[in-house]
Write a protein that holds these residues in place. Structure first.
Motif, PDB file in Angstrom:
ATOM      1  N   ALA A 199       0.516  -1.351  -0.355  1.00 57.94           N
ATOM      2  CA  ALA A 199      -0.147   0.266  -0.460  1.00 57.94           C
ATOM      3  C   ALA A 199       1.124   1.232   0.059  1.00 57.94           C
ATOM      4  O   ALA A 199       1.945   0.836   0.685  1.00 57.94           O
ATOM      5  CB  ALA A 199      -1.010  -0.218   0.973  1.00 57.94           C
ATOM      6  N   VAL A 200       0.367   1.846  -1.087  1.00 60.38           N
ATOM      7  CA  VAL A 200       1.739   3.138  -1.099  1.00 60.38           C
ATOM      8  C   VAL A 200       0.351   5.072  -1.078  1.00 60.38           C
ATOM      9  O   VAL A 200      -0.460   4.525  -1.734  1.00 60.38           O
ATOM     10  CB  VAL A 200       2.102   3.023  -2.410  1.00 60.38           C
ATOM     11  CG1 VAL A 200       3.765   1.882  -1.842  1.00 60.38           C
ATOM     12  CG2 VAL A 200       1.664   3.365  -3.367  1.00 60.38           C
ATOM     13  N   LEU A 201       0.856   5.926  -1.189  1.00 59.49           N
ATOM     14  CA  LEU A 201       0.415   6.934  -1.578  1.00 59.49           C
ATOM     15  C   LEU A 201       1.165   7.740  -2.890  1.00 59.49           C
ATOM     16  O   LEU A 201       2.166   7.575  -2.853  1.00 59.49           O
ATOM     17  CB  LEU A 201       0.200   8.376  -0.400  1.00 59.49           C
ATOM     18  CG  LEU A 201      -0.445   7.926   1.024  1.00 59.49           C
ATOM     19  CD1 LEU A 201      -0.011   8.530   2.157  1.00 59.49           C
ATOM     20  CD2 LEU A 201      -1.769   7.417   0.395  1.00 59.49           C
ATOM     21  N   ILE A 202      -0.019   8.038  -3.659  1.00 57.61           N
ATOM     22  CA  ILE A 202       0.916   8.807  -5.379  1.00 57.61           C
ATOM     23  C   ILE A 202       1.241   9.635  -5.611  1.00 57.61           C
ATOM     24  O   ILE A 202       0.562  10.687  -4.018  1.00 57.61           O
ATOM     25  CB  ILE A 202      -0.204   8.477  -5.634  1.00 57.61           C
ATOM     26  CG1 ILE A 202      -1.275   6.854  -6.731  1.00 57.61           C
ATOM     27  CG2 ILE A 202      -0.119   9.212  -7.564  1.00 57.61           C
ATOM     28  CD1 ILE A 202      -2.046   7.110  -7.623  1.00 57.61           C
ATOM     29  N   SER A 203       2.610  10.020  -5.845  1.00 58.17           N
ATOM     30  CA  SER A 203       3.373  11.133  -5.981  1.00 58.17           C
ATOM     31  C   SER A 203       2.364  12.313  -6.497  1.00 58.17           C
ATOM     32  O   SER A 203       1.689  12.141  -7.103  1.00 58.17           O
ATOM     33  CB  SER A 203       4.702  10.814  -6.097  1.00 58.17           C
ATOM     34  OG  SER A 203       4.267  10.800  -6.918  1.00 58.17           O
ATOM     35  N   PRO A 204       2.600  13.502  -5.469  1.00 55.60           N
ATOM     36  CA  PRO A 204       2.138  14.579  -6.523  1.00 55.60           C
ATOM     37  C   PRO A 204       3.344  14.189  -8.403  1.00 55.60           C
ATOM     38  O   PRO A 204       1.747  14.967  -9.263  1.00 55.60           O
ATOM     39  CB  PRO A 204       2.779  15.966  -5.937  1.00 55.60           C
ATOM     40  CG  PRO A 204       3.175  15.387  -5.068  1.00 55.60           C
ATOM     41  CD  PRO A 204       3.797  14.001  -4.246  1.00 55.60           C
TER      42      PRO A 204
END
Length: 246
Positions: free
Chosen positions: A189-194
């Motif tokens: 699980a990750v967070l999408i970079s700008p």
């Protein structure tokens, strides 16, 4: 006393040399390889080493050995039949068969510490990076961001990618005459970079699943690593488990 690890390494070298000669047409389909005795003399190795090298070639479906006939070069099965036969690998790559890969860039890169951690590569090594997005027909947004990292030993496959939109590993198999026998998959699980958010048409720091797959040949060599970043709303992983009754 001879180090058995040296002998193990030697049979892989012999197998790679013979594999390249088969792929290059030195030994065309239907021809017979030299005898074990002749190969022992050529490579200055034991019969055990030659037999292990030939076993590798049989595992890659390049040759067949029969008593009193010797070792013959045989036609390789097509990539399509391979995918149909190896259902487990086909399942792992199902997203690739239903989504077209639009290549954004292809270049050699030196692995830095961040990429080493994300892709499971060794920092400082050089790999061919093929970056792009996968798109399903009719969909408004890309399914995922796809990153291919191809072992430098197989980087020549890059010249075949100009009009290619499907999985890359079958091209590696056909070009180099080897088989991918294992695909290891890890999901995080990750967070999408700008930087990536705009291309995927989502908000920055949107939850996503990062799927890393490591493709290993019958020689135990990593041929490629893929990293696919899927916005959470565009990906579902399904697995069925059954109880084994003794």
């Amino acid at each position: 006393m001879a180090d058995p690890r040296t002998a193990d390494h030697r049979y892989l070298q012999v197998a790679r040399t013979l594999r390249k000669e088969i792929v290059d047409g030195v030994y065309p389909v239907g021809s017979r390889l030299p005898t074990e005795h002749q190969l022992c003399e050529r490579f200055s190795v034991s019969r055990y080493t030659i037999r292990e090298a030939l076993r590798r070639l049989r595992d890659d479906n390049l040759v067949a050995s029969r008593p009193r006939t010797g070792t013959m070069v045989v036609p390789r099965p097509s990539s399509e039949s391979y995918v149909q036969d190896v259902v487990s690998i086909n399942d792992l790559l199902a997203f690739a068969t239903g989504a077209q890969f639009a290549i954004e860039s292809t270049k050699m890169v030196v692995v830095d510490d961040e990429l080493a951690e994300r892709a499971g590569l060794v920092s400082g090594e050089e790999w061919l990076a093929v970056l792009g997005f996968r798109q399903i027909d009719g969909a408004q947004f890309p399914v995922c961001r796809t990153e291919y990292y191809i072992n430098r030993a197989f980087a020549a496959v890059g010249r075949l990618l100009q009009r290619h939109s499907g999985p890359i590993f079958p091209l590696i198999e056909d070009l180099f005459g080897l088989s991918i026998v294992e695909v290891r998959q890890e999901i995080a699980a990750v967070l999408i970079s700008p930087q990536l958010a705009s291309a995927l048409s989502v908000e920055a720091r949107t939850p996503a699943l990062e799927v890393r797959r490591t493709y290993t040949t019958s020689d135990g060599e990593v041929a490629q690593v893929t990293v696919n970043t899927h916005p959470a709303s565009r990906f579902r992983h399904s697995m069925t488990m059954r109880r084994v009754r003794g």
